[in-house]
Design a protein around this motif. Structure first.
Motif, mmCIF file in Angstrom:
data_model
loop_
_atom_site.group_PDB
_atom_site.id
_atom_site.type_symbol
_atom_site.label_atom_id
_atom_site.label_comp_id
_atom_site.label_asym_id
_atom_site.label_seq_id
_atom_site.Cartn_x
_atom_site.Cartn_y
_atom_site.Cartn_z
ATOM 1 N N ASP A 9 0.815 -1.209 0.000
ATOM 2 C CA ASP A 9 0.000 0.000 0.000
ATOM 3 C C ASP A 9 0.852 1.263 0.000
ATOM 4 O O ASP A 9 2.046 1.244 0.321
ATOM 5 N N ARG A 19 -5.418 2.681 -6.512
ATOM 6 C CA ARG A 19 -6.240 2.361 -5.351
ATOM 7 C C ARG A 19 -7.720 2.640 -5.642
ATOM 8 O O ARG A 19 -8.047 3.555 -6.405
ATOM 9 N N ARG A 78 -11.153 1.042 0.490
ATOM 10 C CA ARG A 78 -9.713 0.899 0.636
ATOM 11 C C ARG A 78 -9.287 -0.551 0.838
ATOM 12 O O ARG A 78 -8.113 -0.885 0.695
#
Length: 255
Positions: A93, A127, A132
């Protein structure tokens, strides 16, 4: 009231010593930065020469890693054949590409003809800001695949507030990937290096990797600042402790 000659002499000695120490320290720091720049240039030239060498295959890569020469392989090109292990794919991430936040996709590759497995940094995906926790869709072909890339260190780490990978459990989305912990968790015979896959966009991923730079310009900039400070100290000392000492008596005599 003019200072007494003895006090004036002591002050002159103290200022002189302080100036000499300042000049010596700043000049030494400037030379150190130039030395660091020379080291970075030499390393950059080493990487460039490695990149020009013939590409390694999977067997050669595994053999060199087993011999403890992983660092000497850095930036070598490779042409690997093997099988993807998509069940162990990890999404790192908060990675950026072209200024956009997203994930680096990391998938282990079982090297053909060996028992070794290498982590491949396959590319970047954007993303999903609405969710998320959603894993992006990427294509992972089954069967034997060919991967062209360059040897790199394991994926770089970013700062994190948690305790690391252990705090993230078995999540496929992680802030960082610790190679030793991942090896222990998956029981895969992972090499002590990774491969950055090269080529154009494919399989739902982009591969516009940043150019590897030694950062030598930064050291030249620091060296310029230290040498500039060194020169400033010397200039101020000469002006206030030498030039003005000769100018002041002449002015007093002329007045």
């Amino acid at each position: 009231m003019t200072p007494r000659p003895r006090a004036s002499g002591v002050l002159f000695v103290v200022v002189t010593l302080a100036a000499l120490v300042g000049v010596a320290i700043t000049a030494s720091l400037g030379r150190w930065q130039l030395g660091r720049a020379a080291e970075k240039l030499a390393y950059e030239q080493t990487l460039t020469s490695r990149a020009a060498l013939p590409a390694l295959d999977g067997a050669s890569l595994a053999k060199a890693d087993a011999a403890g020469a992983a660092e000497d392989l850095r930036h070598r090109t490779v042409e690997l054949e093997g099988l993807w292990l998509p069940e162990h794919t990890i999404y790192l991430d908060n990675r950026q590409m072209q200024g956009r936040p997203g994930f680096f996709v990391i998938t282990p590759l079982q090297l053909r003809g060996t028992s070794a497995v290498v982590l491949v940094q396959r590319g970047w995906v954007p993303r999903n800001f609405q969710d998320r926790t959603q894993v992006p869709d990427v294509v992972t072909p089954a069967g034997t695949v060919r991967v062209k890339g360059r040897v790199a260190a394991p994926p770089s780490r970013l700062y994190e507030f948690s305790a690391g990978d252990s705090a993230q459990g078995s999540s496929r989305i992680r802030q960082n990937l610790d190679l030793a912990a991942f090896r222990a968790a998956t029981q895969l015979p992972l090499l002590d290096l990774s491969v950055v896959q090269l080529g154009g966009p494919s399989e739902g991923m982009q591969r516009d990797w940043p150019v590897v730079s030694s950062g030598v310009d930064k050291h030249y900039g620091y060296a310029f600042q230290w040498f500039g400070l060194c020169g400033l100290i010397a200039l101020l000392y000469v002006w206030f402790q030498i030039v003005r000492r000769f100018i002041r008596p002449r002015r007093e005599r002329s007045s």
